[in-house]
Enzyme design. Sequence first.
Site, mmCIF file in Angstrom:
data_model
loop_
_atom_site.group_PDB
_atom_site.id
_atom_site.type_symbol
_atom_site.label_atom_id
_atom_site.label_comp_id
_atom_site.label_asym_id
_atom_site.label_seq_id
_atom_site.Cartn_x
_atom_site.Cartn_y
_atom_site.Cartn_z
ATOM 1 N N GLY A 92 0.806 -1.217 0.000
ATOM 2 C CA GLY A 92 0.000 0.000 0.000
ATOM 3 C C GLY A 92 0.838 1.264 0.000
ATOM 4 C CE1 TYR A 93 6.166 5.013 2.508
ATOM 5 C CE2 TYR A 93 7.426 3.497 1.136
ATOM 6 C CZ TYR A 93 7.329 4.688 1.840
ATOM 7 O OH TYR A 93 8.400 5.537 1.871
#
Length: 216
Positions: free
Chosen positions: A132-133
């Site tokens: 997600g980062y």
Amino acid sequence: MKKVFVVGAHGHVGKQMVEKLGKQGYATLAGVRNENQFDEYKDMENVEPTLFDLTSSPEDMTTAFKQSGAEAIVFSAGSGGATGDDMTLSIDLDGAIKTMIAANNAGIKRYVMVSAAGADNRSFWPNSGLPGYYVAKHYADAYLKNSRLNYTILRPTALTNNAETGKIVLTSEADSKMDIPRADVANSVVEILGDDNTVNNIYEITSGDKNISDVL
């Protein structure tokens, strides 16, 4: 003297960055979340802490940037790996994009993004441990490239707390395990702000054997 507004000045890289910018003669505004953090900057030369909320509106950010008198924005904020994807999207993607909108609205054209190596490598994301980062960093960078700002994107590899060396290399030229001291990421941002030839460039960096100024 150029005035620089650092978003995320209380992070591990950001705090070193504002101190180094101040020592180089930049009037540096250290954007932090709350006033309890102000005392940590009181002994830093040319550094002034200021409240800045990445969850606020682009309009409020525009006002903050205009009132600051800043000539450049550095985004060095991050939600951290343990906060979950919701906060990552709120800070690393939406928060970043709101600062770009605000910079344009405030008439501040110079913008430096501290991103992450691998942000353009989709095959890397699933096994990174922080997919997600990297998605957030990828799309924040993509927005910046089309923002009409005079951008530079700095993408360091894994960060360490090792002593700075002042030496880096592009990841495409690295031949060993790739990590980099946070202090050298901060040093690279200082170099970027002092060199207009870095405008509209992306640098994916790691520790190496070349002077930072030569690589950039």
